[in-house]
Design an enzyme around this catalytic site. Sequence first.
Site, PDB file in Angstrom:
ATOM      1  CB  CYS A   1      -1.002   0.080   1.182  1.00 22.99           C
ATOM      2  SG  CYS A   1      -0.827  -1.142   2.501  1.00 22.99           S
TER       3      CYS A   1
ATOM      4  NE  ARG B   1       2.994  -9.443   5.401  1.00 22.17           N
ATOM      5  CZ  ARG B   1       1.721  -9.180   5.318  1.00 22.17           C
ATOM      6  NH1 ARG B   1       1.098 -10.076   6.071  1.00 22.17           N
ATOM      7  NH2 ARG B   1       1.094  -8.428   4.584  1.00 22.17           N
TER       8      ARG B   1
ATOM      9  CD  GLN C   1       0.029  -8.647   0.675  1.00 21.87           C
ATOM     10  OE1 GLN C   1       0.431  -7.471   0.205  1.00 21.87           O
ATOM     11  NE2 GLN C   1      -0.479  -8.886   1.682  1.00 21.87           N
TER      12      GLN C   1
ATOM     13  CG  ASP D   1      -2.247  -5.507  -1.925  1.00 15.33           C
ATOM     14  OD1 ASP D   1      -3.150  -5.611  -1.675  1.00 15.33           O
ATOM     15  OD2 ASP D   1      -0.981  -5.520  -1.435  1.00 15.33           O
TER      16      ASP D   1
ATOM     17  CG  HIS E   1      -4.044  -0.346  -2.698  1.00 15.19           C
ATOM     18  ND1 HIS E   1      -2.830  -0.819  -3.037  1.00 15.19           N
ATOM     19  CD2 HIS E   1      -4.030  -0.446  -1.505  1.00 15.19           C
ATOM     20  CE1 HIS E   1      -2.432  -1.465  -2.043  1.00 15.19           C
ATOM     21  NE2 HIS E   1      -2.925  -1.387  -0.824  1.00 15.19           N
TER      22      HIS E   1
ATOM     23  CE  LYS F   1      -8.940  -7.471   9.195  1.00 20.16           C
ATOM     24  NZ  LYS F   1      -7.821  -8.294   9.226  1.00 20.16           N
TER      25      LYS F   1
ATOM     26  CG  HIS G   1      -5.780  -0.917   1.929  1.00 19.27           C
ATOM     27  ND1 HIS G   1      -4.586  -0.642   1.918  1.00 19.27           N
ATOM     28  CD2 HIS G   1      -6.294   0.116   2.675  1.00 19.27           C
ATOM     29  CE1 HIS G   1      -4.225   0.480   2.524  1.00 19.27           C
ATOM     30  NE2 HIS G   1      -5.442   0.914   2.840  1.00 19.27           N
TER      31      HIS G   1
END
Length: 652
Positions: free
Chosen positions: A335, A364, A382, A384, A386, A466, A512
């Site tokens: 993000c 991670r 991911q 991902d 946005h 979320k 997100h």
Amino acid sequence: MTFSVTLPSGEHKSYHEPVTAIRVAKDISRSLAKKTVAIRLNGALVDLDCLIEDNCTLELVTEDSDEGLDVIRHSTAHLLAHAVKRLYGDQVKIAMGPTIEDGFYYDFDCQQSFTPEDLIKIEKMMQKLSKESIVTERLVLSKADARALFDDLGEPYKVEIVDSLQDDEVITAYRQGDFIDLCRGPHVQSTAKLKAFKLTKLAGSYWKGDAANQPLQRIYGTAWPSQDQLDNYLKQLQEAQRRDHRLLAQSMDLYHIQPDAPGMVFWHAKGWRVFQQIIAYIRNRLDEQDYEEVSTPTMLDQKLWIESGHWEKFCDNMFTSEVSSKSFCVKPMNCPGNIQVFNQGLKSYRDLPIRMGEFGVVYRNEASGTLHGLMRLVEFTQDDAHVFCTNAQLPSELEALIELVFSTYRDFGFEQIGVKMATRPEKRIGDDATWDQSENCLRQSLNDCGVSFEELPGEGAFYGPKIEFHLTDCLKRVWQCGTIQLDFSMPQRLSASYVDESGQKVPPIMIHRAIFGSIERFMGILLEHYAGVLPLWLSPQPIVVCTITDRAKPYAKSCINVFKQVKLCCQLDDRNEKLGYKVRQHTLAKIPFIVILGDQEVEGETLSIRQLDGTVTSGWQLSEFIDQVLDHMTRKACVVELSNPNASQSTE
């Protein structure tokens, strides 16, 4: 003095003297009281021998409820520790034993290493203690008394826990026979209530989960209200082991992980093909909805992570590096990088919404003991996205995202999808008014889409609430995958803005979104859900052509060429091996179609097709077979149903 007990139905029961909770339960229903393991008294969970002396509300907690099952499992964890102490005495120091999904564990500091044979002994002792019907007694202690008690018992880990508590904190322990353990409770009244349990495995652990602390031995187990439920669970566990994606990946030649790169995947050609098919699918869906795909750096200056708020929350799980006397972080999420792309150039309200997707590889710093095949990795990808939008655009964008998530899961064969909404956590950024607005937006969008959902108070991200999407697989296991997170704070923290209708610079709202979460993990879920027999459009290799005579080899090569022309992944197996040997190998590799070619097929220019269920059909025309395979792939069918009226069929 008369007092009243109010039940959930609104009914009242009056008493003239103090009564125990179990007495009230029996007054309500003796048969129901037999299934009751605890009481919710004025909203708090308490033991059945709790004394009631004043007006109150009361709810029975039965063994078949989630809370009741948790009481049974936590009580069984104590039974496990009791059995270990009975068998090994002072050789063992007890640490902690919480409940977990489908069971419990207990950590021990033991002079000897436990073995599978020890598990059998311990389980037999647990059964013996259960038959002894030992009454459980709750003890209320001061901090000084609790410390003295566990010091006398020679339990240093319990002493350390007591020392960490506040001086004025009320401390409770539970005694069952010659065993005492520190615990908030509640617990079942007697060990006789604990009958259906099974110890499942051994593992290593560390005190408080810190590798710098004392190594411990962990014993896992499961417990259920009845033997039938336990038996059903153990059968399911066996089936889950058969479907373990790590074993399937080995037989299917998909990937491997080795000590040189713990928690990171070495993709083999077939596994990478599946991985890319998943990405191609979602990339196509994003193209349909006018997303722009971007890619952002793997490392970013630490100051950016401090500004975004991630450093404070996730620094322990982030990899860092010093470059030219500056601190950089390897990204654990995408993000902040996406906001930097948004920030390039002046944006107008006319430019919004801007939908940005990234298949970002993130890292991670997970503890080695938590890594598990594709399900828990250090490096993963991911899916991902946005969305940067205005207040007016927010409802339609949220509804489009919710519909996208549901339709995607259906295409992958998941029909049972649970939805939960996680609200503001205790530690968060942003004011309450902003949180009120964002939570109400999510609720309204779910309601407008006709989606029923459960709320999870306090479990939102630090920057916003979320929506969580939970998939149920064929074994009724639930996997939390997709999320839609609403963020009014991070764009402002990272100086993102657009020019609104009045000519003022204002921060956009940021949504997100991830559908799979981790593509690697989602692939692991798919492998276990389908036991390796993936839908045809995802299959790493749909077809293998096997020859059974030398004369068939030229014909086989011509078939291979035709398959390749229509982009069907295939393999030629013209080894001089017996057909049964070849079939076994390709069946273990979960190849959907084995095309068998011998003299008869060469003469008739036909194919014989063997499917994974053992069905063999002969007399296929090559074009007819290709048409049906391509049709299954185009429709993204999850079940293969070939139909050829000219073919003869047999089953092995």
